[in-house]
Scaffold this active site. Structure first.
Site, mmCIF file in Angstrom:
data_model
loop_
_atom_site.group_PDB
_atom_site.id
_atom_site.type_symbol
_atom_site.label_atom_id
_atom_site.label_comp_id
_atom_site.label_asym_id
_atom_site.label_seq_id
_atom_site.Cartn_x
_atom_site.Cartn_y
_atom_site.Cartn_z
ATOM 1 N N ASP A 99 48.872 -7.951 71.432
ATOM 2 C CA ASP A 99 48.577 -6.989 72.492
ATOM 3 C C ASP A 99 48.561 -5.559 71.957
ATOM 4 O O ASP A 99 48.937 -5.309 70.808
ATOM 5 C CB ASP A 99 49.578 -7.131 73.652
ATOM 6 C CG ASP A 99 51.021 -7.286 73.171
ATOM 7 O OD1 ASP A 99 51.303 -6.942 72.011
ATOM 8 O OD2 ASP A 99 51.854 -7.757 73.952
ATOM 9 N N ASN A 170 61.865 -9.566 81.990
ATOM 10 C CA ASN A 170 61.270 -10.190 83.181
ATOM 11 C C ASN A 170 60.545 -11.504 82.843
ATOM 12 O O ASN A 170 59.866 -12.068 83.686
ATOM 13 C CB ASN A 170 60.292 -9.218 83.874
ATOM 14 C CG ASN A 170 59.075 -8.893 83.008
ATOM 15 O OD1 ASN A 170 58.994 -9.298 81.851
ATOM 16 N ND2 ASN A 170 58.119 -8.163 83.569
ATOM 17 N N HIS A 172 58.130 -11.918 80.560
ATOM 18 C CA HIS A 172 56.738 -11.849 80.085
ATOM 19 C C HIS A 172 56.634 -12.264 78.620
ATOM 20 O O HIS A 172 57.583 -12.149 77.860
ATOM 21 C CB HIS A 172 56.104 -10.472 80.357
ATOM 22 C CG HIS A 172 56.498 -9.369 79.418
ATOM 23 N ND1 HIS A 172 56.265 -8.052 79.689
ATOM 24 C CD2 HIS A 172 57.096 -9.372 78.187
ATOM 25 C CE1 HIS A 172 56.679 -7.314 78.688
ATOM 26 N NE2 HIS A 172 57.197 -8.079 77.772
ATOM 27 N N GLU A 177 52.375 -10.485 82.563
ATOM 28 C CA GLU A 177 53.480 -10.136 83.443
ATOM 29 C C GLU A 177 53.636 -11.176 84.559
ATOM 30 O O GLU A 177 52.659 -11.841 84.926
ATOM 31 C CB GLU A 177 53.215 -8.761 84.082
ATOM 32 C CG GLU A 177 53.020 -7.622 83.077
ATOM 33 C CD GLU A 177 54.317 -7.199 82.375
ATOM 34 O OE1 GLU A 177 55.303 -7.958 82.393
ATOM 35 O OE2 GLU A 177 54.329 -6.106 81.791
HETATM 36 C C1 F6R Z 1 54.992 -7.021 72.088
HETATM 37 C C2 F6R Z 1 54.978 -7.979 73.194
HETATM 38 C C3 F6R Z 1 56.066 -8.003 74.209
HETATM 39 C C4 F6R Z 1 57.452 -7.963 73.588
HETATM 40 C C5 F6R Z 1 58.547 -8.045 74.669
HETATM 41 C C6 F6R Z 1 59.928 -7.922 74.066
HETATM 42 O O1 F6R Z 1 53.881 -7.210 71.239
HETATM 43 O O2 F6R Z 1 54.067 -8.743 73.294
HETATM 44 O O3 F6R Z 1 55.924 -9.166 74.986
HETATM 45 O O4 F6R Z 1 57.592 -9.042 72.698
HETATM 46 O O5 F6R Z 1 58.354 -7.028 75.595
HETATM 47 O O6 F6R Z 1 60.078 -6.651 73.529
HETATM 48 P P1 F6R Z 1 61.311 -6.295 72.581
HETATM 49 O O7 F6R Z 1 61.183 -7.143 71.383
HETATM 50 O O8 F6R Z 1 61.135 -4.841 72.247
HETATM 51 O O9 F6R Z 1 62.537 -6.583 73.375
#
Ligand code: F6R
Length: 305
Positions: A99, A170, A172, A177
């Protein structure tokens, strides 16, 4: 003559040196490895290096699907170490990122391209032609559509052998989301970020939620599930509830990570805090878990307080 069944080599072997630091479980048919963050980084980078080595010996290229955020940072640090030791090569390696934020100027330090360059690509000298990531700032809808198309074509050209993921508090994965309308259609897409995600990510934007882009581009759930194998990382208690629901609850678009139950080859690599409510009250302490607990008590006493 007895039939010889060729035993399939598990992707998820724990190197003897890390054995005492990792406890291994199967919960709801999913592999869960509980360890500390440092060991997790070493373990997952070892899996990636070994996978690439196995493929290289048969002359095949490797594609990794990569994630950003804090969860994979130590995996990347260990890949850089392996590269510097000559144990990991970028020959025949391609990567596709999950992403990217929308509407951040190219070169902004919080674009995922800059993140990847800083944490991995520059150090392993991965040529631009071998890493693939959404552009961060298309100037028109046409440019946006072209960008989505470009990534969709790349997904076909480079099937991923391993997809690395983090999980949002959450639930995701990527930027898929929670929402009633979440589908499992294939294809990259533009999404509006959930408030919870903007809040969680504001830590990268001087804690100013208004500075966090409101939209992003992401691979869809079905694109994530198309990878041969998936490793999902999580550290800390903030992820505990989402992990418990994702692994033990129903598959539900309100908890996007629960769709991983539909994949046959997923490894969760999480710490004790992230696993804190996973087993429920009647948790059975396995021998490997008891061993790991002893290790954690010695290494990080606060983990048990
Ligand atoms: C990032 C992504 C997000 C993160 C998730 C966890 O490329 O796809 O889904 O993996 O938000 O973020 P962290 O690792 O910062 O807790």
């Amino acid at each position: 003559m007895p039939t010889t069944s060729k035993k399939r080599r598990s992707n998820w072997r724990i190197p003897p040196k890390l054995n005492a630091k990792v406890s291994r479980h199967t919960i709801n048919e999913q592999k869960v490895f509980i360890t500390d963050k440092e060991t997790g980084g070493e373990l997952v980078s070892r899996w990636m290096v070994n996978l690439q080595k196995r493929r290289t010996t048969t002359g095949e290229g490797t594609t990794f699907g990569l994630a950003t955020g804090s969860s994979p940072v130590l995996v990347y640090e260990n890949l850089v170490k392996a590269y510097n030791n000559g144990d990991f090569t970028t020959e025949n390696l391609n990567t596709i990122n999950l992403d990217e934020y929308a509407n951040l100027e190219a070169g902004h330090k919080e674009t995922y391209k800059q993140f990847m360059k800083k944490n991995l690509f520059d150090d392993i000298k991965l040529p631009e032609s071998q890493f693939h990531i959404f552009g961060s700032n298309p100037h028109s809808n046409d440019e946006e559509d072209e960008e989505i198309q470009r990534i969709n074509e790349l997904l076909k050209t480079y099937p991923r052998h391993l997809q690395l993921l983090g999980i949002g508090p959450n639930g995701h994965i990527g930027f898929n989301e929670p929402g009633k309308t979440l589908t499992v259609d294939t294809g990259a897409r533009v999404v509006k970020l959930a408030i919870a995600t903007c809040e969680a990510n504001s830590r990268f934007f001087d804690n100013d939620i208004n500075a966090v882009p409101t939209h992003a581009r992401t691979l869809g759930i079905a694109d994530i599930l198309a990878a041969d194998s998936i490793v999902i990382l999580a550290w800390g208690e903030a992820k505990a509830r989402a992990i418990q629901k994702a692994i033990t609850g129903p598959v539900d678009s309100l908890l996007p990570a629960s769709f991983l139950q539909r994949h046959k080859n997923v490894a969760w690599v999480i710490d004790k805090e992230a696993a804190s409510i996973l087993f429920g009250k009647g948790m059975r302490i396995t021998r490997s878990m008891a061993r790991m607990n002893l290790y954690l008590q010695k290494q990080i006493p606060q983990a048990n307080q």
